[in-house]
Design an enzyme around this catalytic site. Sequence first.
Site, PDB file in Angstrom:
ATOM      1  N   THR A 199      39.411 -36.013 -24.250  1.00  0.00           N
ATOM      2  CA  THR A 199      40.290 -35.563 -23.175  1.00  0.00           C
ATOM      3  C   THR A 199      39.964 -34.131 -22.818  1.00  0.00           C
ATOM      4  OG1 THR A 199      42.085 -36.985 -23.881  1.00  0.00           O
ATOM      5  CG2 THR A 199      42.724 -34.971 -22.732  1.00  0.00           C
ATOM      6  N   ARG A 227      49.047 -48.906 -22.117  1.00  0.00           N
ATOM      7  CA  ARG A 227      49.193 -47.860 -23.150  1.00  0.00           C
ATOM      8  C   ARG A 227      49.049 -46.460 -22.516  1.00  0.00           C
ATOM      9  NH1 ARG A 227      46.101 -43.324 -25.105  1.00  0.00           N
ATOM     10  NH2 ARG A 227      46.774 -42.895 -27.212  1.00  0.00           N
ATOM     11  N   GLY A 229      49.011 -42.312 -23.700  1.00  0.00           N
ATOM     12  CA  GLY A 229      48.962 -41.400 -24.848  1.00  0.00           C
ATOM     13  C   GLY A 229      49.728 -40.121 -24.592  1.00  0.00           C
ATOM     14  N   ASP A 230      49.322 -39.084 -25.276  1.00  0.00           N
ATOM     15  CA  ASP A 230      50.018 -37.794 -25.185  1.00  0.00           C
ATOM     16  C   ASP A 230      49.649 -36.999 -23.938  1.00  0.00           C
ATOM     17  OD1 ASP A 230      47.342 -37.629 -26.425  1.00  0.00           O
ATOM     18  OD2 ASP A 230      47.728 -35.476 -26.329  1.00  0.00           O
ATOM     19  N   THR A 250      44.120 -32.813 -27.896  1.00  0.00           N
ATOM     20  CA  THR A 250      43.219 -33.951 -27.723  1.00  0.00           C
ATOM     21  C   THR A 250      43.194 -34.721 -29.036  1.00  0.00           C
ATOM     22  OG1 THR A 250      40.958 -34.649 -27.184  1.00  0.00           O
ATOM     23  CG2 THR A 250      41.183 -32.551 -28.307  1.00  0.00           C
ATOM     24  N   GLY A 251      42.823 -35.977 -28.940  1.00  0.00           N
ATOM     25  CA  GLY A 251      42.789 -36.783 -30.159  1.00  0.00           C
ATOM     26  C   GLY A 251      43.759 -37.945 -30.070  1.00  0.00           C
TER      27      GLY A 251
END
Length: 339
Positions: A199, A227, A229-230, A250-251
């Site tokens: 990201t 889905r 994510g953050d 990121t991650g």
Amino acid sequence: MKRRKFIQNTAMTGIGVSMAAVTVACGEHSDINTKKTNKSMNASEETSTKPKPIAICTWAFTKANEAAGKALSEGADALTAAIAGCEVEEENLKNTTVGKGGAPDREGNVTLDACVMNPQGDCGAVVCVSTITNVAALARKVMEETPHVMLASEGAEEFGYSQGFKKEKLLTEVSKEAWLEWQKTSKYKPIINIENHDTIGMLALDANGDIAGACSTSGLSYKMKGRVGDSPIIGSGLFIDNEIGGAVATGMGEEIIKTVGSFLIVELMRNGMSPQEACEEAVRRVVAKNKNYKDFQVAYIAINKAGSTGSYCIHEGFTMMKYQNGINEAVKSDFHHSS
Ligand code: SD4
């Protein structure tokens, strides 16, 4: 764990603003308290002189960071520069984790997430966008042109067209082939530091001393349909408080969301931690809650109002780009776990 390149990450490059000296609970690692913190800054540093513009971003996105840094040098405001940086990767077809050319979900659809936050504390986000490339810019439009913070899928896309964004096909032949190959086994296992964790998160401090940020991603490769994510979640993937600083993540998004990582980092800085210390503490919170932390990556970068920066991650291999005074350098991040 390798010895920290603390100086590299925290080198003051402009004259800063002294911050309150507050003792905070730093977790189990006692070395954190031995580091130079903002409280050791000289009172004479409390001056109206502003730090020179700085752009930092996650991973070795050299061109993106340079674009943001140059924009700042030419007088762009922090948010405009951060978005300009993200756009470089959103339009980079070779990047399979951001924008057009991103890896699809398991049904073969590329869906993008992004958010932005400005120095006034306003924010905008889009999730599950499958037909527009420049989603960070789209998130800015949500912030500026609607009464809302977040728009999803078709709603975000229709709003985007009304704002002049082009309808595009985001799945490239290369990403399609990789997806077809993946389908042969359909095994979902995030691979540390490779395709799943790239990201782009950009933080910019402009010539006025204002901080803004942007975050843009295609999320985890071959994720479940729908889905998110953050990255588009304010407080998790990105948070800015212009009085204090900003952070971006990121991650593995699920773990970042559970600890509201970026907001946590800004709050830790508010309580006296340097950006480096705050990133380390935020990673420790993730690690403390997960016995299986060795199986995924989480990385943060942060900047404070004085222009100090920090970065930290679970696994070796994460890099932060930093642009200042015409120099664009890769800062190898320190890490929690050496594999
Ligand atoms: C997500 N944080 O969607 C993102 C993943 C990432 O490159 O960093 N991807 O969870």
